[in-house]
Write an enzyme that holds these catalytic residues in place. Structure first.
Site, PDB file in Angstrom:
ATOM      1  CB  CYS A   1      -0.930   0.005   1.210  1.00  0.00           C
ATOM      2  SG  CYS A   1      -0.020   0.281   2.739  1.00  0.00           S
TER       3      CYS A   1
ATOM      4  CB  CYS B   1       4.314  -0.486   1.961  1.00  0.00           C
ATOM      5  SG  CYS B   1       3.163  -1.517   2.827  1.00  0.00           S
TER       6      CYS B   1
ATOM      7  CG  ASP C   1       8.858 -34.071  -2.446  1.00  0.00           C
ATOM      8  OD1 ASP C   1       9.463 -35.099  -2.113  1.00  0.00           O
ATOM      9  OD2 ASP C   1       9.126 -32.949  -2.009  1.00  0.00           O
TER      10      ASP C   1
ATOM     11  CG  ASP D   1       9.804 -28.827  -1.750  1.00  0.00           C
ATOM     12  OD1 ASP D   1       9.867 -30.062  -1.816  1.00  0.00           O
ATOM     13  OD2 ASP D   1      10.243 -28.160  -0.808  1.00  0.00           O
TER      14      ASP D   1
ATOM     15  CG  ASP E   1      10.821 -33.329  -5.407  1.00  0.00           C
ATOM     16  OD1 ASP E   1      10.905 -34.552  -5.297  1.00  0.00           O
ATOM     17  OD2 ASP E   1      10.552 -32.554  -4.491  1.00  0.00           O
TER      18      ASP E   1
END
Lengths: 762, 51
Positions: A50, A53, A450, A635, A639
């Protein structure tokens, strides 16, 4: 161990943050020079959301010494900092103080998106031309004739030239590419139709004819370019969002020279035999052997093992392993290009194959459609030639057939649905790499997961908290707050609020645990054999063997049992996949025991433990040979080859970079429900795509006979084309309205916390 | 017919002006952060008004 001492002070800066911060050397390496001593660093800050920020970040960074200016880009969630001098200003730490996690952004991938600006410019030019020509055409249709009509035609022809040359160039190039390689794509009939329409209209204009199709050829380009631009924007957005996630591979390492000098070298320049200093919290950049130091290392990304391994001199470590507790000096045994990571890349490239053969629906349809259209036009020409002998008339009607069949609706039918679907997934935190991924996902019948990091979070959770004395738990939490070992974090997180315990001296013994003194007694939290040095393992049966214990003066006062926490929504996700008629399997590098526990809780049909990366690929290839279409969700680095071997693949945002690049979908939120959602949206999208193609075919079935009989005027062509395009777009938008009520709202509410969690965990 | 002789060029000129403006805005990076531009209006500028 004096040789490890230099690493320790580097670890100190990192202690408070809880995750891996890029070191100043790394920032320097990733920044790019703007000339004149000025350097720019791009940081990805995923939690910016926003105006407050923006202001907080820009003001705080602007105040730092040597910082020229800082600019936040909210759309891409990035901050560009420009700075001077040799010292890197501490902007990552400054952002950390404000509560924003920042990751370095690759400088070389930051090239501006040229394709997008070319597409937008083409849309602008085509839109301008289409608007003006339509204005003139409406005057012609409403009765202008004679010299006025000729004038209007001439002006239209002039306006159409830049539109065709500039906006049409995109289609001509693509069509030419396809034809040159002996293929057929949707752009071929578009290119042929548009250029023939223009040529015939120009001839009509020169010969003072009645009908000119300038409006048709230009507005066709305009419509199709809109679809193409939307498609590109969507994919680009997903790509930058995926790119913006933190880099999990180390970028470089501190090299200890023979004469004691220290240099920070990029990964590519590290050679076997070099001594590398790895601080706690850093990733190991290349394969190596530990020369000195003890520590715990997290191998979950590399092997799928969920429990941290303790390492001591002479042990070997692989690239990509995260050093958790103590500084290490390792001797590189392989250069980066021969390391574990590179090995995975090779396996991955070898596995890629099944996917390359997939042909997108649009391409399959156009391969059938284009020859039919061209043949119809040719037959019409021959037919009218035979019937009347008037070649001009036959030509005009044949070209009218081409224009009316020009696949405006067909060209939009697929991309528009995929854009709407991708947008829906994007709103739910799922990034789609390209449209064909959704088509492939819609066809799967087996899902393979996985375990570590996918079905589970890869972070341990304390399971016996209820049976531990709260006072002891508090002491343990106070101790655990001093360590970054995953078990410590799990304990500390449980009693985070009131750690008022005053310990006189806290020391961490890497590979063993934490020790502290308080009020005369020595407290230890860690490995049973080390912490409970007075306890006989046999005599302490109540607390079981092994595991982690808290001891006071060597006597065990509490023991802790950990379990890898399941990912949010894992159980529901698997149930939903079962309901969708899929077979669910689990492939893991972890032990059979750990796997069967998870498989039981989640109701997974089948699992294979202790698999090497190549074993996962083999399993997937076996399934594929049996005629299954496999979805792979994973992940880890291990893999990655399996991700590219599968028919379609999904990775969480916490996956290794290379895994995220190999996957077709990346989900940013923690919940595994993203997987059934992606499947659901993809199946609906596939359904709508087929409907849209049917609409386009019905339209042609009605319009083509009219064209063949020679009754089409530019007005009819314009109406027919716009109507069918609008119908197709309207149909695609139904996807957005379907069942968007509850999940989207919930998800939006906790989006920020999700992102924060993500940033912390990565 | 005579009115058309200057109305059409005028219409085209105005359209081209808009097109040129759009291309200029695109080139000068004004479409690069649309979300940010929407939020930035909310930020108070720290102008010193004591002149």
């Amino acid at each position: 161990m004096s040789c490890c001492a230099p690493g320790a002070e580097m670890a100190l800066d990192l202690v408070n943050t809880g995750s891996v911060l890029p070191s100043t050397q790394e920032i320097r390496l990733a920044s790019r020079s703007l000339g004149d001593d000025l350097r720019q660093t791009d940081l990805s800050v995923p939690t910016v959301h926003c105006a407050a920020c923006i202001q907080a970040i820009e003001t705080a960074l602007g105040k730092l010494e040597n910082v020229e200016d800082a600019r936040v880009n909210l759309s891409t969630k990035r901050v560009a900092v420009r700075w001077r001098g040799n010292e890197v200003p501490p902007f990552v730490a400054a952002l950390g103080r404000l509560g924003y996690q920042a990751h370095l952004f690759e400088a070389d991938t930051d090239a501006k998106d040229k394709v997008l600006s070319e597409l937008i410019r083409a849309v602008a030019v085509a839109g301008f031309a289409a608007g003006n020509i339509m204005l003139l055409s409406v005057s012609v249709w409403s009765g202008a004739d004679g010299a006025t009509r000729d004038l209007f035609h001439w002006v239209s022809a002039l306006i159409a030239i830049p539109a065709l040359a500039f906006a049409g160039g995109i289609f001509f190039k693509s069509a030419w590419n396809a034809l040159r390689h002996g293929r057929m794509n949707m752009d071929v009939p578009i290119a042929v139709g548009v250029s023939l329409a223009y040529a015939m209209s120009l001839y009509e204009t020169v010969t003072h004819g009645d009908h000119a199709y300038f409006d048709a050829s230009v507005s066709l380009l305009f419509f199709l370019l809109i679809g193409r631009t939307l498609d590109h924007v969507m994919r680009e957005r997903a790509r930058t969002a995926v790119k913006g996630l933190s880099q999990l591979a180390a970028r470089g390492a501190m090299v200890l020279r023979g004469d004691g000098a220290r240099d920070y070298l990029p990964v590519g320049e590290i050679e076997p035999g070099m001594q590398l200093l790895i601080a706690a919290g850093e990733r190991i950049p290349v394969d190596g052997k530990i020369a000195c130091g003890t520590s715990d290392v997290d191998c979950s990304l590399v092997s799928g093992e969920s429990t941290p391994r303790s390492v001591s001199p002479e042990d070997t470590v692989q690239a990509g392993v995260l050093n958790l507790t103590g500084p290490l000096t390792i001797e590189a045994t392989a250069a980066a290009k021969d390391s574990f990571l590179a090995e995975m890349v090779r396996l991955m490239e070898a596995a890629e194959g099944g996917r390359a053969h997939y042909r997108r629906i649009a391409d399959r349809v156009s391969a059938l459609y284009a020859p039919v259209v061209h043949l119809t036009a040719f037959v019409t020409f021959v037919g009218w030639m035979a019937a009347t002998g008037d070649w001009h008339r036959a030509m005009t009607i044949a070209i009218a057939v081409l224009i009316i069949t020009c696949p405006c609706a067909l060209g939009l039918a697929v991309p528009i649905v995929q854009v709407v679907a991708a947008r829906r997934l994007f709103e739910n935190g799922i990034m789609v790499k390209d449209g064909s991924a959704m088509e492939r996902l819609a066809t799967i019948d087996t899902a393979v997961f996985d375990k570590t990091g996918t079905l589970t979070l890869g972070q341990p959770r304390l399971v016996n908290a209820a049976s531990i004395d709260p006072a002891m738990l508090e002491i343990a939490a106070g101790l655990a707050a001093h360590s970054r070992h995953p078990y410590s974090k799990a304990i500390a997180g449980l009693a985070a609020s009131s750690s008022q315990n005053k310990f006189d001296k806290v020391t961490e013994h890497p590979g063993f645990g934490i020790e502290a003194t308080a009020a005369g007694s020595i407290w230890r939290l860690g490995r049973r054999g080390w912490a409970g040095w007075k306890a006989r393992t046999g005599g302490e049966g109540r607390h079981g063997y092994g595991g982690t214990v808290l001891t006071e003066n060597g006597m065990i006062v509490a023991s802790f049992v950990f379990e890898d926490a399941l990912r949010v929504g894992a159980r529901t996700a698997i149930d939903q996949l079962h309901n969708a008629g899929l077979c669910v399997e689990m492939l893991s590098g972890d032990t059979a025991k750990a796997c069967s526990e998870v498989a039981d809780v989640l109701g997974v049909d089948d699992f294979v433990p202790c698999l090497l990366p190549s074993g996962k690929v083999e399993r997937i290839e076996t399934l594929a040979r049996d005629g299954h279409k496999v979805l792979m969700v994973g992940d880890g680095l291990n893999d990655t080859p399996a991700l590219s071997a599968a028919h379609v693949s999904i990775a969480p945002a916490t996956a290794a970079d290379i895994g995220r690049n190999a996957a077709d979908f990346v989900f940013l939120r923690e919940s595994l429900l993203a997987v059934p959602l992606a499947l659901d949206v993809s199946r609906k999208a596939g359904h709508l795509i087929r409907q849209n193609i049917a609409i386009a075919i019905v339209y042609n079935a009605v319009a083509v006979p009219i064209a063949i009989l020679g009754h089409v005027t530019p007005l009819i062509a314009a109406i027919a084309m716009s109507a069918s395009s609008l119908l197709v777009i309207g149909n695609a938008l139904r996807l957005q309205n379907s069942r968007q009520s509850s999940p989207a709202k919930n998800v939006r509410r906790d989006r920020r916390s999700d992102i924060t969690k993500l940033a912390q965990s990565s | 017919m005579t009115t058309l002789a200057y109305l059409i060029p005028v219409a085209l000129f105005l359209g081209a002006l808009g097109l040129g403006g759009f291309l200029w805005a695109l080139k000068s990076g004004q479409y690069e952060d649309l979300d940010g531009a929407a939020e930035r209006v909310l930020i108070d500028r720290e102008d010193k008004l004591d002149c």
